[in-house]
Design a protein around this motif. Structure first.
Motif, PDB file in Angstrom:
ATOM      1  N   LEU A  87       7.639  15.630  22.317  1.00  0.00           N
ATOM      2  CA  LEU A  87       6.683  15.031  21.382  1.00  0.00           C
ATOM      3  C   LEU A  87       6.426  13.563  21.724  1.00  0.00           C
ATOM      4  CD1 LEU A  87       4.966  15.266  18.851  1.00  0.00           C
ATOM      5  CD2 LEU A  87       7.002  14.777  17.481  1.00  0.00           C
ATOM      6  N   PHE A 142       0.629  13.902  14.261  1.00  0.00           N
ATOM      7  CA  PHE A 142       1.462  15.019  14.700  1.00  0.00           C
ATOM      8  C   PHE A 142       2.334  15.540  13.564  1.00  0.00           C
ATOM      9  CE2 PHE A 142       0.306  12.686  18.464  1.00  0.00           C
ATOM     10  CZ  PHE A 142       0.106  13.668  19.422  1.00  0.00           C
ATOM     11  N   ARG A 173      -4.712  20.833  19.694  1.00  0.00           N
ATOM     12  CA  ARG A 173      -4.330  20.162  20.942  1.00  0.00           C
ATOM     13  C   ARG A 173      -5.437  20.294  21.993  1.00  0.00           C
ATOM     14  NH1 ARG A 173      -0.374  21.779  23.579  1.00  0.00           N
ATOM     15  NH2 ARG A 173       0.607  19.831  24.186  1.00  0.00           N
ATOM     16  N   PHE A 194       7.994   6.418  17.292  1.00  0.00           N
ATOM     17  CA  PHE A 194       9.027   6.011  18.225  1.00  0.00           C
ATOM     18  C   PHE A 194      10.182   5.379  17.453  1.00  0.00           C
ATOM     19  CE2 PHE A 194       5.387   5.346  21.448  1.00  0.00           C
ATOM     20  CZ  PHE A 194       5.381   6.702  21.728  1.00  0.00           C
ATOM     21  N   ARG A 242      -0.966   4.857  12.180  1.00  0.00           N
ATOM     22  CA  ARG A 242      -1.020   4.699  13.636  1.00  0.00           C
ATOM     23  C   ARG A 242      -2.280   5.353  14.212  1.00  0.00           C
ATOM     24  NH1 ARG A 242       3.614   7.255  17.292  1.00  0.00           N
ATOM     25  NH2 ARG A 242       2.750   9.140  16.395  1.00  0.00           N
ATOM     26  N   ALA A 243      -2.671   6.496  13.608  1.00  0.00           N
ATOM     27  CA  ALA A 243      -3.888   7.155  14.089  1.00  0.00           C
ATOM     28  C   ALA A 243      -5.131   6.384  13.636  1.00  0.00           C
ATOM     29  CB  ALA A 243      -3.932   8.595  13.582  1.00  0.00           C
ATOM     30  N   PHE A 279       0.748   0.678  18.339  1.00  0.00           N
ATOM     31  CA  PHE A 279       0.916   1.235  19.692  1.00  0.00           C
ATOM     32  C   PHE A 279      -0.410   1.654  20.331  1.00  0.00           C
ATOM     33  CE2 PHE A 279       1.871   4.855  22.564  1.00  0.00           C
ATOM     34  CZ  PHE A 279       2.601   4.156  23.504  1.00  0.00           C
ATOM     35  N   ARG A 306     -10.716  10.289  19.510  1.00  0.00           N
ATOM     36  CA  ARG A 306      -9.940  11.239  18.725  1.00  0.00           C
ATOM     37  C   ARG A 306      -8.531  10.697  18.536  1.00  0.00           C
ATOM     38  NH1 ARG A 306     -11.317  15.293  23.224  1.00  0.00           N
ATOM     39  NH2 ARG A 306     -11.961  13.302  24.083  1.00  0.00           N
ATOM     40  N   ALA A 307      -8.016  10.833  17.331  1.00  0.00           N
ATOM     41  CA  ALA A 307      -6.631  10.416  17.097  1.00  0.00           C
ATOM     42  C   ALA A 307      -5.929  11.531  16.349  1.00  0.00           C
ATOM     43  CB  ALA A 307      -6.569   9.119  16.304  1.00  0.00           C
ATOM     44  N   MET A 308      -4.729  11.806  16.777  1.00  0.00           N
ATOM     45  CA  MET A 308      -3.983  12.940  16.246  1.00  0.00           C
ATOM     46  C   MET A 308      -2.821  12.447  15.385  1.00  0.00           C
ATOM     47  SD  MET A 308      -3.485  16.454  17.326  1.00  0.00           S
ATOM     48  CE  MET A 308      -2.232  17.446  18.042  1.00  0.00           C
ATOM     49  N   VAL A 354       2.837  11.986  22.490  1.00  0.00           N
ATOM     50  CA  VAL A 354       2.257  10.843  21.784  1.00  0.00           C
ATOM     51  C   VAL A 354       1.839   9.769  22.782  1.00  0.00           C
ATOM     52  CG1 VAL A 354       2.750   8.958  20.172  1.00  0.00           C
ATOM     53  CG2 VAL A 354       3.505  11.274  19.635  1.00  0.00           C
ATOM     54  N   ASP A 394       5.557  16.384  13.366  1.00  0.00           N
ATOM     55  CA  ASP A 394       6.826  15.704  13.100  1.00  0.00           C
ATOM     56  C   ASP A 394       6.703  14.206  13.322  1.00  0.00           C
ATOM     57  OD1 ASP A 394       8.281  18.081  12.465  1.00  0.00           O
ATOM     58  OD2 ASP A 394       8.176  18.581  14.591  1.00  0.00           O
ATOM     59  N   THR A 395       5.571  13.658  12.984  1.00  0.00           N
ATOM     60  CA  THR A 395       5.186  12.243  13.077  1.00  0.00           C
ATOM     61  C   THR A 395       5.177  11.713  14.523  1.00  0.00           C
ATOM     62  OG1 THR A 395       7.322  11.101  12.809  1.00  0.00           O
ATOM     63  CG2 THR A 395       6.164  11.769  10.799  1.00  0.00           C
ATOM     64  N   GLY A 396       6.212  12.013  15.309  1.00  0.00           N
ATOM     65  CA  GLY A 396       6.228  11.488  16.672  1.00  0.00           C
ATOM     66  C   GLY A 396       6.283   9.970  16.709  1.00  0.00           C
ATOM     67  N   LEU A 415      -5.188  17.379  24.792  1.00  0.00           N
ATOM     68  CA  LEU A 415      -3.807  17.377  25.261  1.00  0.00           C
ATOM     69  C   LEU A 415      -3.502  18.606  26.110  1.00  0.00           C
ATOM     70  CD1 LEU A 415      -2.028  16.036  22.078  1.00  0.00           C
ATOM     71  CD2 LEU A 415      -1.963  14.984  24.335  1.00  0.00           C
ATOM     72  N   GLU A 458      -2.160  -1.320  21.538  1.00  0.00           N
ATOM     73  CA  GLU A 458      -1.485  -1.926  22.693  1.00  0.00           C
ATOM     74  C   GLU A 458      -1.910  -1.228  23.985  1.00  0.00           C
ATOM     75  OE1 GLU A 458       2.758  -1.874  22.354  1.00  0.00           O
ATOM     76  OE2 GLU A 458       3.031  -3.307  23.969  1.00  0.00           O
ATOM     77  N   THR A 459      -1.992   0.101  23.940  1.00  0.00           N
ATOM     78  CA  THR A 459      -2.373   0.826  25.158  1.00  0.00           C
ATOM     79  C   THR A 459      -3.845   0.601  25.507  1.00  0.00           C
ATOM     80  OG1 THR A 459      -2.828   2.809  23.876  1.00  0.00           O
ATOM     81  CG2 THR A 459      -0.657   2.643  24.862  1.00  0.00           C
ATOM     82  N   ARG A 476       1.050  10.149  25.881  1.00  0.00           N
ATOM     83  CA  ARG A 476      -0.116  10.616  26.631  1.00  0.00           C
ATOM     84  C   ARG A 476      -1.373  10.547  25.757  1.00  0.00           C
ATOM     85  NH1 ARG A 476      -1.831  15.679  28.890  1.00  0.00           N
ATOM     86  NH2 ARG A 476      -0.415  16.858  27.576  1.00  0.00           N
ATOM     87  N   HIS A 477      -1.219  10.940  24.486  1.00  0.00           N
ATOM     88  CA  HIS A 477      -2.354  10.941  23.568  1.00  0.00           C
ATOM     89  C   HIS A 477      -2.960   9.546  23.446  1.00  0.00           C
ATOM     90  CE1 HIS A 477      -4.881  12.171  20.284  1.00  0.00           C
ATOM     91  NE2 HIS A 477      -4.339  11.290  19.462  1.00  0.00           N
ATOM     92  N   TYR A 478      -2.116   8.523  23.453  1.00  0.00           N
ATOM     93  CA  TYR A 478      -2.623   7.150  23.333  1.00  0.00           C
ATOM     94  C   TYR A 478      -2.812   6.493  24.696  1.00  0.00           C
ATOM     95  CZ  TYR A 478      -2.106   7.439  18.333  1.00  0.00           C
ATOM     96  OH  TYR A 478      -2.253   7.806  17.019  1.00  0.00           O
ATOM     97  N   ASN A 479      -2.812   7.319  25.761  1.00  0.00           N
ATOM     98  CA  ASN A 479      -3.090   6.814  27.105  1.00  0.00           C
ATOM     99  C   ASN A 479      -2.132   5.722  27.572  1.00  0.00           C
ATOM    100  OD1 ASN A 479      -5.308   8.310  28.095  1.00  0.00           O
ATOM    101  ND2 ASN A 479      -6.597   7.276  26.564  1.00  0.00           N
ATOM    102  N   ALA A 480      -0.871   5.856  27.216  1.00  0.00           N
ATOM    103  CA  ALA A 480       0.099   4.854  27.673  1.00  0.00           C
ATOM    104  C   ALA A 480       0.369   5.064  29.158  1.00  0.00           C
ATOM    105  CB  ALA A 480       1.398   4.989  26.877  1.00  0.00           C
ATOM    106  N   ILE A 485       3.277  -0.524  30.081  1.00  0.00           N
ATOM    107  CA  ILE A 485       3.452  -0.235  28.655  1.00  0.00           C
ATOM    108  C   ILE A 485       4.273   1.035  28.466  1.00  0.00           C
ATOM    109  CG2 ILE A 485       2.221   0.461  26.563  1.00  0.00           C
ATOM    110  CD1 ILE A 485       0.046  -1.523  27.289  1.00  0.00           C
TER     111      ILE A 485
END
Lengths: 260, 256
Positions: free
Chosen positions: B150, A80, A52, A86, A145-146, A97, A76-78, B154, A82-84, A57, A100-101, B156-160, B164
């Motif tokens: 979590l 997780f 982290r 949505f 996703r990562a 996702f 960097r892509a993580m 997630v 427990d998958t996290g 993070l 999209e961000t 925050r990690h992807y800068n949402a 969005i």
């Protein structure tokens, strides 16, 4: 100079009502571009915290996380633990996702996400919701996703921990294949010694608490590796060697209260 | 429907039996006709008042007040609840006020509201809006707060950020609780609407019931009750359907 990633003398403390906990102390190591490094250690040794910190993070209490030789700050892509994923987004939207961000238009992000979903063998499930998928499929989606953000550094926090042994073996194989197809730096945290040896070019052995690096071991296996037909006597020796290093910690762990 | 399934038979006959006994007793002096008019008399009153438009007009007033009050109460409640769930700073400021006003029975405010807004429509709408505001606020705030750590990490990690974050994380993550809040708000708003109409209105279902009581036309009272009960049943049914449609990721809704 090759691009690398370097942590120097990293410390991390957590404050709790019963006093401070030193999670990491004096952790230093270097990882080069396209290297697959596994970080192995007993539970509670600060492996996840280390990851982290690298992901940005959380902030270190002391020490430096440094990226040198990259043209720009590496992405960097993580993945997780427990998958996290949505629960309210379908697989396609979950994978897309991270795009999209970044403000990428729907057409392009769905196309890129679809390609990766196809590579993971999940095309038939693009419109499904996570709860409709098995644990192994969900973890594939999390990896997709990562990867869809085309990271320079892939951070994986015990991604296969909750999977059954057979599913895990398949996903380990897949991960190595994906890494060969598109090399990138991978930092893979696990408590499973065998998994660390099978996947990594190098294994960092972490001890707790405070977490610090006990040893750096170069795995003498060639890539590409065939995990399913494995019979490597050197693995057994390595496994034993690593276990001897962390066994005292595990023994001590059993005799003291958990951190939380 | 499965025609071979006969489990509905027994309860149906049971309740038809009860109605028949009620009908028979009312005609033979077994029960007081003034309090329990025979079902046939109630149905006749219901049919007559529907045909001459009395019930329809009353329903129209009640629905208009309910709808307007809900809009004016639930939407601000939703928005403030989301902001309070999202922002710790806003929550710290607003929570004591909410904690003080939420448990207060809103009917206790009726005299004060009447003084401030007068006896007209305004005070009724304000009462209904007040009643709908708090359950909506509390539920949408808890909805945001129960989104797990979590999920936030997630995001925050992807800068949402911004829109969005709201559309992809906060709104869908809190939607089940928001819809539960809508249901609570609708039910309490209906309760307050009918009550306020009894006390201060000339039109509306509450006023109809009150007038029927004062003139001892109990069959009219029952007829209005049928409409109110149906109103409650129908709105709840609609909300159930909406919940199933809007929260497709919750597996227990997938069976329908």
């Amino acid at each position: 100079m090759t691009a690398q990633f370097q942590v120097t003398n990293l410390n991390k403390n957590f404050s709790s009502p019963r006093g401070d906990v030193i999670a990491l102390e004096g952790v230093s190591f270097v990882v080069s571009q396209d290297e697959f490094v596994c970080i192995v250690g007993p539970s509670g040794c600060g492996k996840s915290t280390l990851l982290r910190l690298i992901a940005g993070l959380t902030e270190p209490t002391g020490g430096i996380v440094n990226f040198s030789g990259w043209l720009s700050t590496p992405r960097r892509a993580m993945v997780f633990q427990d998958t996290g994923l949505f629960a309210w987004l379908n697989i396609l939207e979950n994978v897309a996702f991270g795009l999209e961000t970044q403000g990428i238009a729907q057409n392009e992000r769905h196309q890129r996400a679809s390609e990766l979903i196809a590579r993971m063998g999940l095309s038939d499930f693009a419109r499904h919701y996570p709860y409709e998928l098995s644990g192994g499929m969900r973890q594939r989606v999390a990896i997709a996703r990562a990867l869809v953000t085309e990271p320079d550094i892939l951070l994986m926090d015990e991604p296969f921990r909750t999977l059954d042994a057979q599913t895990r073996l398949v996903l380990q194989d897949e991960l190595l294949r994906l890494w060969r197809e598109r090399p990138m730096m991978v930092l893979f945290v696990t408590h499973d010694i065998e998994e660390a040896i099978l996947l990594g070019n190098r294994v960092l052995v972490l001890s707790n608490r405070p977490g610090h690096i006990l040893a750096e071991i170069v795995v003498p296996l060639e890539q590409p590796r065939n995990l399913t037909g494995r019979s490597h006597p050197e693995i057994e020796a390595l496994r034993w060697q690593i276990w001897k290093m962390i066994e005292p910690t595990v023994q001590a762990n059993l005799k003291r209260a958990p951190m939380q | 429907m499965n025609l071979k399934n006969t489990s509905w038979l027994a309860p149906t006959f049971f309740w038809i039996g009860i109605l028949l006994i009620w009908e028979w007793s009312a005609h033979n002096g077994g029960i007081a006709r003034l309090f329990f008019p025979a079902p046939s008399v109630i149905v006749a009153a219901f049919a007559r008042q529907t045909a001459n438009g009395e019930l329809v007009i009353a329903l129209g007033y009640t629905l208009a007040r309910l709808g307007l009050g809900l809009l004016l109460g639930a939407i601000p409640g939703l928005l403030l609840g989301l902001v309070m769930g999202w922002s710790r700073a806003v929550r710290v400021v607003a929570e004591p006020v909410v904690a003080a006003f939420h448990p207060l029975p809103k009917l206790a405010l009726l005299p004060l509201v009447l003084v401030i807004f007068g006896i007209g429509e305004q005070s009724k709408i304000v009462m209904i809006a007040l009643a709908a505001f708090f359950p909506m606020l509390i539920n949408s705030m808890s909805g945001v707060r129960q989104i797990d750590a979590l999920t936030w990490e997630v995001a925050r990690h992807y800068n949402a950020r911004g829109w969005i974050l709201l559309r992809r994380v906060i709104l869908p993550g809190s939607l089940p609780m928001i819809l539960a809040g809508v249901k609570l708000a609708v039910n309490v708003a209906l309760l307050i609407t009918v009550t306020v109409e009894m006390v201060t209105a000339r039109q509306g279902l509450g006023a109809t019931i009150w007038l029927a009581w004062q003139t001892l036309r109990t069959e009219n009272l029952y007829a209005a009750l049928i409409v109110i009960a149906s109103l409650g049943l129908i709105t709840n049914w609609i909300l159930e359907r909406l919940t199933a449609r809007w929260i497709p990721w919750q597996s227990d809704h997938m069976t329908t």
